[in-house]
Design a protein around this motif. Structure first.
Motif, PDB file in Angstrom:
ATOM      1  N   LYS A   5       0.735  -1.030  -0.196  1.00  0.00           N
ATOM      2  CA  LYS A   5       0.138   0.261  -0.073  1.00  0.00           C
ATOM      3  C   LYS A   5       0.927   1.285   0.092  1.00  0.00           C
ATOM      4  O   LYS A   5       1.865   1.286   1.073  1.00  0.00           O
ATOM      5  N   TYR A  82     -16.819   2.822  10.064  1.00  0.00           N
ATOM      6  CA  TYR A  82     -15.832   2.948   8.800  1.00  0.00           C
ATOM      7  C   TYR A  82     -14.242   3.063   9.377  1.00  0.00           C
ATOM      8  O   TYR A  82     -13.974   3.652  10.259  1.00  0.00           O
ATOM      9  N   PHE A  83     -13.591   1.810   9.019  1.00  0.00           N
ATOM     10  CA  PHE A  83     -12.162   1.901   9.169  1.00  0.00           C
ATOM     11  C   PHE A  83     -11.028   2.295   7.943  1.00  0.00           C
ATOM     12  O   PHE A  83     -11.646   1.685   6.895  1.00  0.00           O
ATOM     13  N   LYS A  85      -9.064   2.651   4.833  1.00  0.00           N
ATOM     14  CA  LYS A  85      -8.445   1.793   4.223  1.00  0.00           C
ATOM     15  C   LYS A  85      -6.760   1.979   4.163  1.00  0.00           C
ATOM     16  O   LYS A  85      -6.081   1.081   3.924  1.00  0.00           O
ATOM     17  N   SER A  88      -5.242  -0.066   6.834  1.00  0.00           N
ATOM     18  CA  SER A  88      -5.332  -1.353   6.966  1.00  0.00           C
ATOM     19  C   SER A  88      -4.145  -1.971   7.089  1.00  0.00           C
ATOM     20  O   SER A  88      -3.735  -2.875   7.724  1.00  0.00           O
ATOM     21  N   TYR A  91      -1.784  -1.371   9.989  1.00  0.00           N
ATOM     22  CA  TYR A  91      -2.457  -2.172  11.271  1.00  0.00           C
ATOM     23  C   TYR A  91      -2.014  -3.554  11.070  1.00  0.00           C
ATOM     24  O   TYR A  91      -1.710  -4.275  11.878  1.00  0.00           O
ATOM     25  N   ARG A  92      -2.262  -4.497   9.801  1.00  0.00           N
ATOM     26  CA  ARG A  92      -2.035  -5.503   9.695  1.00  0.00           C
ATOM     27  C   ARG A  92      -0.626  -6.027  10.013  1.00  0.00           C
ATOM     28  O   ARG A  92      -0.066  -6.702  10.385  1.00  0.00           O
TER      29      ARG A  92
END
Length: 131
Positions: A5, A82-83, A85, A88, A91-92
């Protein structure tokens, strides 16, 4: 390359502010504001919920984090609608690093480990801002 990302400079700055607020153990309102600035929304917009959630995501593990009742109580007070994007993959990665650390019997705070990188991101942002 796997999953990637690319974050815009604005997203980098916003995530850096969230990481630093957790690493610096900032007051709940500051942590929650940094999280809101990323676009997260919750049903009740609870400052306490957002601060706890951010600290759970990026701070050191605390005994209450291993207690199911703590999680039930927290999620009964508010819930994420709502989180963002853009957060994401960050956090992962945080979860993967924390999981590895736990398997090595280490209490790993991602925000502490990433603090210098977050400070660099803010410095880059400040240097690119027109005066």
């Amino acid at each position: 390359y796997g999953q990637v990302k690319r974050l815009t400079p604005k997203e980098q700055t916003q995530i850096a502010k969230l990481i630093l607020s957790v690493a610096n153990d900032a007051p709940d309102v500051e942590v929650a504001t940094a999280f809101r600035d990323l676009g997260i929304t919750t049903k009740n917009d609870s400052t306490i919920f957002l601060a706890k959630f951010a600290r759970l995501m990026f701070g050191p593990l605390k005994p209450e984090h291993l207690d199911h009742d703590w999680h039930r109580k927290m999620h009964s007070q508010d819930r994420v609608l709502y989180f963002p994007k853009e957060l994401s993959m960050v956090y992962r990665t945080s979860l993967l690093l924390r999981g590895l650390a736990v398997s090595l019997q280490m209490n790993y705070s991602v925000s502490d480990q990433w603090k210098s990188h977050a400070q660099e991101a803010l410095q880059r942002s400040a240097n690119n801002t027109p005066s």
